[in-house]
Design a protein around this motif. Structure first.
Motif, PDB file in Angstrom:
ATOM      1  N   UNK A  14       0.843  -1.162   0.061  1.00 38.12           N
ATOM      2  CA  UNK A  14       0.110   0.037   0.021  1.00 38.12           C
ATOM      3  C   UNK A  14       0.815   1.177  -0.018  1.00 38.12           C
ATOM      4  N   UNK A  15       1.899   1.186   0.290  1.00 32.36           N
ATOM      5  CA  UNK A  15       2.893   2.333   0.218  1.00 32.36           C
ATOM      6  C   UNK A  15       3.553   2.542  -0.989  1.00 32.36           C
ATOM      7  N   UNK A  16       3.272   1.939  -2.049  1.00 32.07           N
ATOM      8  CA  UNK A  16       3.789   2.435  -3.268  1.00 32.07           C
ATOM      9  C   UNK A  16       3.492   3.529  -3.660  1.00 32.07           C
ATOM     10  N   UNK A  17       4.202   4.254  -4.400  1.00 31.04           N
ATOM     11  CA  UNK A  17       4.034   5.604  -4.675  1.00 31.04           C
ATOM     12  C   UNK A  17       2.996   5.321  -6.255  1.00 31.04           C
ATOM     13  N   UNK A  18       2.348   6.437  -6.706  1.00 29.77           N
ATOM     14  CA  UNK A  18       1.536   6.228  -7.921  1.00 29.77           C
ATOM     15  C   UNK A  18       2.468   5.768  -9.022  1.00 29.77           C
ATOM     16  N   UNK A  19       3.601   6.201  -9.020  1.00 30.41           N
ATOM     17  CA  UNK A  19       4.604   5.759 -10.195  1.00 30.41           C
ATOM     18  C   UNK A  19       5.064   4.365 -10.361  1.00 30.41           C
ATOM     19  N   UNK A  20       5.089   4.081  -8.883  1.00 30.20           N
ATOM     20  CA  UNK A  20       5.633   2.539  -8.753  1.00 30.20           C
ATOM     21  C   UNK A  20       4.405   1.453  -8.826  1.00 30.20           C
ATOM     22  N   UNK A  21       3.201   2.063  -8.747  1.00 32.46           N
ATOM     23  CA  UNK A  21       2.015   1.150  -8.781  1.00 32.46           C
ATOM     24  C   UNK A  21       1.967   1.191 -10.427  1.00 32.46           C
ATOM     25  N   UNK A  60      -6.897  -1.921   1.197  1.00 33.47           N
ATOM     26  CA  UNK A  60      -6.746  -1.622  -0.229  1.00 33.47           C
ATOM     27  C   UNK A  60      -7.868  -1.353  -0.781  1.00 33.47           C
ATOM     28  N   UNK A  61      -9.026  -1.928  -0.576  1.00 35.44           N
ATOM     29  CA  UNK A  61     -10.405  -1.567  -1.144  1.00 35.44           C
ATOM     30  C   UNK A  61     -10.695  -0.045  -0.792  1.00 35.44           C
ATOM     31  N   UNK A  62     -10.332   0.255   0.440  1.00 30.09           N
ATOM     32  CA  UNK A  62     -10.880   1.751   0.830  1.00 30.09           C
ATOM     33  C   UNK A  62     -10.026   2.403   0.344  1.00 30.09           C
ATOM     34  N   UNK A  63      -8.480   2.464   0.088  1.00 28.47           N
ATOM     35  CA  UNK A  63      -7.557   3.025  -0.358  1.00 28.47           C
ATOM     36  C   UNK A  63      -7.861   3.402  -1.758  1.00 28.47           C
ATOM     37  N   UNK A  73      -8.758   6.889  -4.030  1.00 32.19           N
ATOM     38  CA  UNK A  73      -8.011   7.151  -4.963  1.00 32.19           C
ATOM     39  C   UNK A  73      -6.613   7.355  -4.708  1.00 32.19           C
ATOM     40  N   UNK A  74      -6.280   6.497  -3.808  1.00 33.26           N
ATOM     41  CA  UNK A  74      -4.824   6.389  -3.381  1.00 33.26           C
ATOM     42  C   UNK A  74      -4.146   4.994  -3.682  1.00 33.26           C
ATOM     43  N   UNK A  75      -4.967   4.092  -4.353  1.00 39.40           N
ATOM     44  CA  UNK A  75      -4.627   2.927  -4.656  1.00 39.40           C
ATOM     45  C   UNK A  75      -5.196   2.527  -5.980  1.00 39.40           C
ATOM     46  N   UNK A  76      -4.496   1.993  -7.352  1.00 35.87           N
ATOM     47  CA  UNK A  76      -5.311   1.866  -8.328  1.00 35.87           C
ATOM     48  C   UNK A  76      -5.860   0.763  -8.261  1.00 35.87           C
ATOM     49  N   UNK A 131      -7.095  -1.298 -10.890  1.00 38.04           N
ATOM     50  CA  UNK A 131      -6.605  -2.095 -11.608  1.00 38.04           C
ATOM     51  C   UNK A 131      -5.495  -2.939 -11.181  1.00 38.04           C
ATOM     52  N   UNK A 132      -4.549  -2.384 -10.380  1.00 36.14           N
ATOM     53  CA  UNK A 132      -3.453  -3.022  -9.689  1.00 36.14           C
ATOM     54  C   UNK A 132      -3.950  -4.145  -8.578  1.00 36.14           C
ATOM     55  N   UNK A 133      -5.048  -3.490  -8.007  1.00 35.09           N
ATOM     56  CA  UNK A 133      -5.876  -4.338  -6.615  1.00 35.09           C
ATOM     57  C   UNK A 133      -6.366  -5.544  -7.375  1.00 35.09           C
ATOM     58  N   UNK A 134      -7.031  -5.482  -8.475  1.00 35.15           N
ATOM     59  CA  UNK A 134      -7.881  -6.651  -9.136  1.00 35.15           C
ATOM     60  C   UNK A 134      -6.559  -7.603  -9.594  1.00 35.15           C
ATOM     61  N   UNK A 135      -5.269  -7.118 -10.265  1.00 34.12           N
ATOM     62  CA  UNK A 135      -4.174  -8.066 -10.656  1.00 34.12           C
ATOM     63  C   UNK A 135      -3.749  -8.578  -9.374  1.00 34.12           C
ATOM     64  N   UNK A 136      -3.600  -8.104  -8.226  1.00 31.28           N
ATOM     65  CA  UNK A 136      -2.971  -8.671  -7.102  1.00 31.28           C
ATOM     66  C   UNK A 136      -3.881  -9.526  -6.482  1.00 31.28           C
ATOM     67  N   UNK A 137      -5.299  -9.376  -6.443  1.00 32.97           N
ATOM     68  CA  UNK A 137      -6.283  -9.941  -5.693  1.00 32.97           C
ATOM     69  C   UNK A 137      -6.570 -11.299  -6.265  1.00 32.97           C
ATOM     70  N   UNK A 138      -5.755 -12.097  -6.255  1.00 34.67           N
ATOM     71  CA  UNK A 138      -6.119 -13.272  -7.186  1.00 34.67           C
ATOM     72  C   UNK A 138      -6.653 -14.394  -5.731  1.00 34.67           C
TER      73      UNK A 138
END
Length: 198
Positions: free
Chosen positions: A10-17, A52-55, A59-62, A64-71
């Motif tokens: 969750x600490x990743x910057x927007x660019x790192x995400x 992460x869902x709340x983030x 708007x603090x966590x993407x 599409x990235x959450x969907x990719x990680x949430x297998x």
């Protein structure tokens, strides 16, 4: 062929995400300073204490990235909800400390173990590990014992010493967390060295 563990994702910057999302999509990456893309076949495991869902809603966590990680998700309950694990973890940490310091096998007194199971552990396993490390260093003899009647006090109070409470308050009043943490560590190191030299 390996595993990439991403702690506190969750600490990743927007660019790192964005970079991580791109890697998860095609498994390609460019080494720092490199000009060519490389590929990696790795298992991704990420961990977080945040929602992460709340983030994502904030708007603090993407999303599409959450969907990719949430297998596959494994929710780890806090230590206070896993009392049966406390004894196992405590024994493990004490065993590791015995090996680290080359001491005779120290063990936990039954009263100490009972107190550990009753404490709420807001800092979870890390708090338990650090607490046992401190008690291991400050307890003489082969048995680590905490007086349950004084368990809410600090280590000095449990050993009958009387620390300067005004000095303790001065460490934490009106200063930032980082500064307070540094001062507490320095105070512990000083106390431990004095203990070794006495």
């Amino acid at each position: 062929g390996g595993t990439l563990f991403l702690d506190e994702v969750d600490a990743l910057s927007p660019k790192s995400q964005v970079s991580l999302l791109r890697f998860l999509q095609d498994r390609h990456y460019r080494p720092l300073g490199g000009s060519h893309l490389l590929s990696a076949n790795v298992r991704i495991i990420s961990a977080t204490n945040a929602d992460l869902a709340k983030l994502t809603e904030e708007g603090r966590f993407r999303s599409d990235l959450l969907f990719r990680l949430n297998i596959m998700t494994v929710n780890m309950p806090p230590l206070r909800e896993r009392q049966q694990d406390i004894a196992l973890l405590a024994d493990y940490f004490v065993h590791q400390l015995n090996m680290r310091y080359g001491q005779t096998d120290k063990s936990l007194h039954p009263e100490t173990l009972a107190w550990l199971k009753c404490y709420q552990w807001p800092g979870n396993i890390r708090e338990l590990e650090n607490f046992l490390h401190r008690e291991y260093l400050l307890n003489d003899g082969d048995v680590i014992r905490i007086d349950s009647r004084n368990s809410s006090g600090n280590s000095d109070e449990r050993r009958g010493r009387k620390p300067d409470r005004r000095a303790s308050r001065a460490h934490i009043t009106g200063i930032g967390f980082s500064t307070a943490k540094t001062r507490v560590i320095e105070e512990f190191e000083k106390t431990y060295l004095e203990h070794l030299m006495s």
